[in-house]
Design a protein around this motif. Structure first.
Motif, mmCIF file in Angstrom:
data_model
loop_
_atom_site.group_PDB
_atom_site.id
_atom_site.type_symbol
_atom_site.label_atom_id
_atom_site.label_comp_id
_atom_site.label_asym_id
_atom_site.label_seq_id
_atom_site.Cartn_x
_atom_site.Cartn_y
_atom_site.Cartn_z
ATOM 1 N N PHE A 81 -23.767 8.387 -23.771
ATOM 2 C CA PHE A 81 -23.054 7.108 -23.831
ATOM 3 C C PHE A 81 -21.658 7.224 -24.429
ATOM 4 C CE2 PHE A 81 -27.356 4.739 -24.280
ATOM 5 C CZ PHE A 81 -27.554 4.838 -22.919
ATOM 6 N N VAL A 82 -21.336 8.374 -25.010
ATOM 7 C CA VAL A 82 -20.046 8.540 -25.694
ATOM 8 C C VAL A 82 -18.853 8.250 -24.781
ATOM 9 C CG1 VAL A 82 -18.525 10.242 -26.792
ATOM 10 C CG2 VAL A 82 -20.887 10.010 -27.539
ATOM 11 N N PRO A 83 -18.812 8.740 -23.525
ATOM 12 C CA PRO A 83 -17.639 8.407 -22.678
ATOM 13 C C PRO A 83 -17.475 6.912 -22.452
ATOM 14 C CG PRO A 83 -18.867 10.226 -21.725
ATOM 15 C CD PRO A 83 -19.699 9.709 -22.859
ATOM 16 N N ILE A 84 -18.564 6.200 -22.263
ATOM 17 C CA ILE A 84 -18.476 4.756 -22.045
ATOM 18 C C ILE A 84 -17.987 4.064 -23.312
ATOM 19 C CG2 ILE A 84 -19.795 2.691 -21.475
ATOM 20 C CD1 ILE A 84 -21.703 4.600 -19.929
ATOM 21 N N MET A 85 -18.484 4.502 -24.464
ATOM 22 C CA MET A 85 -18.055 3.905 -25.735
ATOM 23 C C MET A 85 -16.561 4.155 -25.956
ATOM 24 S SD MET A 85 -21.482 4.639 -28.069
ATOM 25 C CE MET A 85 -20.665 5.801 -29.020
ATOM 26 N N PHE A 86 -16.092 5.357 -25.646
ATOM 27 C CA PHE A 86 -14.678 5.670 -25.801
ATOM 28 C C PHE A 86 -13.819 4.800 -24.872
ATOM 29 C CE2 PHE A 86 -10.984 8.019 -24.217
ATOM 30 C CZ PHE A 86 -10.267 8.128 -25.388
ATOM 31 N N GLU A 87 -14.223 4.716 -23.610
ATOM 32 C CA GLU A 87 -13.438 3.952 -22.641
ATOM 33 C C GLU A 87 -13.367 2.466 -23.001
ATOM 34 O OE1 GLU A 87 -11.544 4.982 -20.221
ATOM 35 O OE2 GLU A 87 -12.061 7.072 -20.586
ATOM 36 N N LEU A 88 -14.452 1.883 -23.432
ATOM 37 C CA LEU A 88 -14.410 0.466 -23.799
ATOM 38 C C LEU A 88 -13.642 0.232 -25.100
ATOM 39 C CD1 LEU A 88 -17.853 -0.996 -22.716
ATOM 40 C CD2 LEU A 88 -15.605 -1.488 -21.811
ATOM 41 N N THR A 89 -13.661 1.193 -25.994
ATOM 42 C CA THR A 89 -12.853 1.087 -27.212
ATOM 43 C C THR A 89 -11.372 1.027 -26.851
ATOM 44 O OG1 THR A 89 -14.495 2.267 -28.526
ATOM 45 C CG2 THR A 89 -12.254 2.217 -29.388
ATOM 46 N N VAL A 90 -10.936 1.942 -25.988
ATOM 47 C CA VAL A 90 -9.535 1.967 -25.557
ATOM 48 C C VAL A 90 -9.198 0.722 -24.734
ATOM 49 C CG1 VAL A 90 -7.870 3.226 -24.136
ATOM 50 C CG2 VAL A 90 -9.402 4.466 -25.652
ATOM 51 N N PHE A 91 -10.103 0.309 -23.857
ATOM 52 C CA PHE A 91 -9.881 -0.863 -23.009
ATOM 53 C C PHE A 91 -9.652 -2.116 -23.858
ATOM 54 C CE2 PHE A 91 -11.481 -4.566 -20.714
ATOM 55 C CZ PHE A 91 -10.797 -4.463 -19.523
ATOM 56 N N PHE A 92 -10.529 -2.363 -24.815
ATOM 57 C CA PHE A 92 -10.384 -3.553 -25.663
ATOM 58 C C PHE A 92 -9.119 -3.484 -26.498
ATOM 59 C CE2 PHE A 92 -14.456 -4.818 -24.349
ATOM 60 C CZ PHE A 92 -14.753 -6.064 -24.865
#
Length: 175
Positions: free
Chosen positions: A99-110
């Motif tokens: 899940f780390v890539p998804i967590m990273f991408e949503l962190t940057v997105f927000f």
């Protein structure tokens, strides 16, 4: 805002930076500076407080991380658990490496998207807002320093600004 201001126009960013330092040393109040591009060190020369936008970006990133964690936990663990590639779906912690890539991408997105809204709100750049630029040349190659006249002698202030390297000076009466 003062009722009378002087618009001093400069043609070079280094000249403007030096003039800002001289005007602040002479204890005149600078209302605003209009530049065609960001001038490095201008905020420090004007004595502006450091921005807190980095703190809000960090907080927005934390919100994005929390949303990503809650979303993946609900979707992949609680609502519709699936055995993908032999990975167990018993707990979020067992699946967290995937899940780390998804967590990273949503962190940057927000952080990125909410910072855009914060920047526009902080800068008061609303849709269909008319420009507040006092001289159209400051969008091309000139720099404008707005100095408040207040209780100062206009002639002395004008002469002082010419001595700092201003190429043009206008007295503006704000009513």
């Amino acid at each position: 805002m003062a009722s009378k201001v002087i618009h001093a126009i400069y043609t070079d960013d280094d000249l403007l930076l030096q003039a800002v330092k001289q005007v602040r040393e002479a204890r005149y109040r600078i209302g605003e500076i209009y530049t065609p591009f960001p001038v490095h060190g201008l905020d420090k020369a004007m004595g502006l407080a450091p921005t807190r936008l980095a703190i809000t970006a960090f907080l927005y990133g934390i919100v994005g991380l929390a949303v990503a964690t809650a979303m993946m936990n609900y979707i992949m663990i609680e609502d519709w658990p699936m055995d993908i590639g032999g990975k167990p779906s018993f707990s979020f912690l067992q699946n967290m490496p995937s899940f780390v890539p998804i967590m990273f991408e949503l962190t940057v997105f927000f952080a990125a998207h909410l910072m855009v809204f914060t920047f526009y709100m902080r800068s008061k750049l609303w849709p269909f807002k008319t420009a507040e630029n006092p001289d159209v040349r400051t969008t091309d190659d000139h720099f404008l320093m707005e100095v408040e006249v207040a209780n100062h002698n206009t002639e002395d202030l004008t002469e002082f600004l010419f001595n700092t390297g201003a190429s043009e000076i206008k007295l503006i009466d704000n009513k």
